[in-house]
Design a protein around this motif. Sequence first.
Motif, mmCIF file in Angstrom:
data_model
loop_
_atom_site.group_PDB
_atom_site.id
_atom_site.type_symbol
_atom_site.label_atom_id
_atom_site.label_comp_id
_atom_site.label_asym_id
_atom_site.label_seq_id
_atom_site.Cartn_x
_atom_site.Cartn_y
_atom_site.Cartn_z
ATOM 1 N N SER A 161 5.003 20.907 -16.545
ATOM 2 C CA SER A 161 5.584 20.603 -17.841
ATOM 3 C C SER A 161 5.804 19.092 -18.011
ATOM 4 C CB SER A 161 6.902 21.369 -17.914
ATOM 5 O OG SER A 161 7.626 21.009 -19.017
ATOM 6 N N VAL A 177 0.728 5.046 -23.776
ATOM 7 C CA VAL A 177 2.039 5.678 -23.586
ATOM 8 C C VAL A 177 2.725 6.031 -24.916
ATOM 9 C CG1 VAL A 177 2.477 4.653 -21.314
ATOM 10 C CG2 VAL A 177 3.229 3.441 -23.359
ATOM 11 N N HIS A 180 5.836 22.794 -29.772
ATOM 12 C CA HIS A 180 7.259 22.735 -29.429
ATOM 13 C C HIS A 180 7.878 21.415 -29.915
ATOM 14 C CE1 HIS A 180 10.742 23.987 -27.194
ATOM 15 N NE2 HIS A 180 10.730 22.914 -26.435
ATOM 16 N N LEU A 181 7.132 20.353 -29.716
ATOM 17 C CA LEU A 181 7.592 19.028 -30.152
ATOM 18 C C LEU A 181 7.801 19.006 -31.673
ATOM 19 C CD1 LEU A 181 8.029 16.082 -29.088
ATOM 20 C CD2 LEU A 181 5.664 15.649 -29.690
ATOM 21 N N SER A 240 2.640 17.409 -18.841
ATOM 22 C CA SER A 240 2.155 17.745 -20.180
ATOM 23 C C SER A 240 2.915 17.006 -21.272
ATOM 24 C CB SER A 240 2.249 19.251 -20.413
ATOM 25 O OG SER A 240 1.330 19.910 -19.588
ATOM 26 N N TRP A 241 4.114 16.552 -20.974
ATOM 27 C CA TRP A 241 4.849 15.763 -21.968
ATOM 28 C C TRP A 241 4.360 14.324 -22.013
ATOM 29 C CZ3 TRP A 241 6.861 18.095 -25.733
ATOM 30 C CH2 TRP A 241 7.557 19.287 -25.583
ATOM 31 N N GLN A 242 3.368 13.983 -21.201
ATOM 32 C CA GLN A 242 2.784 12.642 -21.223
ATOM 33 C C GLN A 242 3.817 11.574 -20.868
ATOM 34 O OE1 GLN A 242 -0.746 11.699 -22.230
ATOM 35 N NE2 GLN A 242 -0.803 13.719 -21.325
ATOM 36 N N ASN A 265 12.982 20.786 -21.203
ATOM 37 C CA ASN A 265 11.906 20.579 -22.178
ATOM 38 C C ASN A 265 12.436 20.161 -23.544
ATOM 39 O OD1 ASN A 265 9.395 21.010 -20.834
ATOM 40 N ND2 ASN A 265 9.930 23.156 -20.627
ATOM 41 N N MET A 301 11.281 12.100 -26.559
ATOM 42 C CA MET A 301 9.897 11.653 -26.363
ATOM 43 C C MET A 301 9.800 10.450 -25.410
ATOM 44 S SD MET A 301 7.895 12.109 -29.937
ATOM 45 C CE MET A 301 9.122 11.469 -31.035
ATOM 46 N N ARG A 351 -3.357 18.695 -22.977
ATOM 47 C CA ARG A 351 -2.275 19.564 -22.507
ATOM 48 C C ARG A 351 -2.290 20.815 -23.383
ATOM 49 N NH1 ARG A 351 2.752 16.535 -25.386
ATOM 50 N NH2 ARG A 351 1.578 15.814 -27.159
ATOM 51 N N LEU A 383 10.923 21.094 -32.595
ATOM 52 C CA LEU A 383 12.194 20.419 -32.324
ATOM 53 C C LEU A 383 12.471 19.290 -33.306
ATOM 54 C CD1 LEU A 383 12.448 20.358 -28.469
ATOM 55 C CD2 LEU A 383 14.099 21.286 -30.061
ATOM 56 N N HIS A 384 11.399 18.711 -33.827
ATOM 57 C CA HIS A 384 11.584 17.651 -34.830
ATOM 58 C C HIS A 384 11.517 18.225 -36.244
ATOM 59 C CE1 HIS A 384 11.733 14.149 -32.144
ATOM 60 N NE2 HIS A 384 11.065 14.928 -31.336
ATOM 61 N N VAL A 394 1.693 9.996 -28.033
ATOM 62 C CA VAL A 394 2.365 11.242 -28.423
ATOM 63 C C VAL A 394 3.229 11.005 -29.654
ATOM 64 C CG1 VAL A 394 4.113 12.934 -27.719
ATOM 65 C CG2 VAL A 394 2.385 12.180 -26.087
ATOM 66 N N TYR A 412 2.922 22.495 -26.161
ATOM 67 C CA TYR A 412 3.784 21.320 -26.064
ATOM 68 C C TYR A 412 3.876 20.589 -27.401
ATOM 69 C CZ TYR A 412 4.088 21.994 -21.101
ATOM 70 O OH TYR A 412 4.368 22.530 -19.879
ATOM 71 N N GLN A 459 8.654 7.983 -22.297
ATOM 72 C CA GLN A 459 7.463 7.650 -21.519
ATOM 73 C C GLN A 459 7.799 7.659 -20.027
ATOM 74 O OE1 GLN A 459 8.159 5.433 -24.439
ATOM 75 N NE2 GLN A 459 6.950 7.046 -25.396
ATOM 76 N N ALA A 515 11.523 16.750 -25.461
ATOM 77 C CA ALA A 515 10.909 16.770 -26.799
ATOM 78 C C ALA A 515 11.748 15.994 -27.804
ATOM 79 C CB ALA A 515 10.716 18.207 -27.261
ATOM 80 N N ASP A 530 -0.387 27.019 -17.157
ATOM 81 C CA ASP A 530 0.924 26.716 -17.703
ATOM 82 C C ASP A 530 1.560 27.970 -18.307
ATOM 83 O OD1 ASP A 530 2.337 23.920 -18.696
ATOM 84 O OD2 ASP A 530 2.902 25.695 -19.832
#
Lengths: 244, 203
Positions: A165, B30, B65-66, A168-170, A128, A135, B58, B69-70, B33, B62, A137, A132, B89
């Motif tokens: 998971s 795409v 978390h994203l 969910s990250w698309q 994960n 990112m 979602r 991390l950034h 995000v 997520y 695709q 993240a 989840d």
Amino acid sequence: MDEVSEKTWKNEEENEELRENEMVRVASGIPGLDDMIEGGFPFPSVVLVAGSAGTGKTTFSLQFLFAGAEQDEQGLFFTTLSEPTHWMLQYSSNFSFVKKEYFGNLIQYVDLGSMLNRPVDEILRYINEKIAETMPQRIVIDPVTIIGNIIKDDYRKFLFDLTNSLKSWQAVSLLTGEVRPGEMYPVEVSYAADSVILLSLKAEGNARRKYLEILKMRGTDHRTGAYPVSITREDGFVVLRTRF
Amino acid sequence: MNEKDLRLEEALSSQVGVDGNDYIFTTKQVFMVRVNLVILKLLLENRKKRGVAVVLDRPYGYLAHLLSLHRVDQTNLSYIDTVARFSGDSVIDNPKKVVYTDGPFHVELLMNAFSDGYEDDFKTKAIEMEDVDFILIDNVASALTYNTMEAMETCLKTLKELSDKHNILIVMGVDPHAHRALYGLLKSEIKNEIKIEERWLHG
């Protein structure tokens, strides 16, 4: 409005709503495949590409990533214990679809091998985090079945959490799976994945030919039956038209 | 964030919130995000705004978390999560301020999660309007799976009312090629369109 006109208008409105609900799809990058699956893989989704050694799983996956990179889509390739990354890249770099400028840029490699003796939660957390960070695709885990051989008891739970998971990250994620002698495809992964593509070798006279078959693709009308494929350095992985 | 994201942020900075309060941005599905992440960073860190991310596709963890991390500070960000109780989840848990709804259905009632909403049921767990400078919807097209276009329209009108009444910036992305009718609906309600250019995304 007369009855017929009203009916037509309502049909058009319903069709418009149906079209609007259609899934976004991404091109697979495999010539001949997208015509069989309504234009591409559903986005987001998890696709199992299963096959025994030599059926083209890694080539298929790399071609999928490079097709994305051509459209500026970020790719992330997790390797497990199949072979050291540099050897895999050395062989794959002979394909014409491989553009070296994408390595380490639009296509990132992560070696999962050293993580696989850790607890399942830690492996998932690591995956994960890498997703993240980049990112992507498009994601590949090659081969996911190695993880099953190592973690054993927690494998089903791991696969459920992993596929949940990944979606969910698309992203569209390809999990490659090794097929053991006597089994058709890795059953545990096939339940967790949205789609299953089977690559196989069949003996024909003195030779063995390669085939592709779509066993499952959720939300997608797809062609059934085994289709011959060719893998060459010039054209990469191609699904041929004739069906057997 | 890498150099590309910083360039995207710079390009968006000259567009978001410059002329009025309501914005749609258009890009390929795409890339949604990534653009959402950059917009959140712009609003939370550079502009020091307080806001809400409405998560429709979602569990909110997520996105949280994203952002972590950034290294995007989430102190001033709340979430409305329509998916977590529906997804099974368990991978990512990130205890931020969050209002859960029972599922992604009935999007027309979504704005009740704010203290200025119309139903009493949500009041005790509502997000206070004075804590909100912006609302970002991530991602609006996924609500189409569970809702009619009429419900989408009602949701949008309620959101616009909240925005106008409380001077709140609203931002959401759509892929006009993948969701033509939704794009048409958004265009009819929202004044400003930011077309995300290829060169902003890819440098």
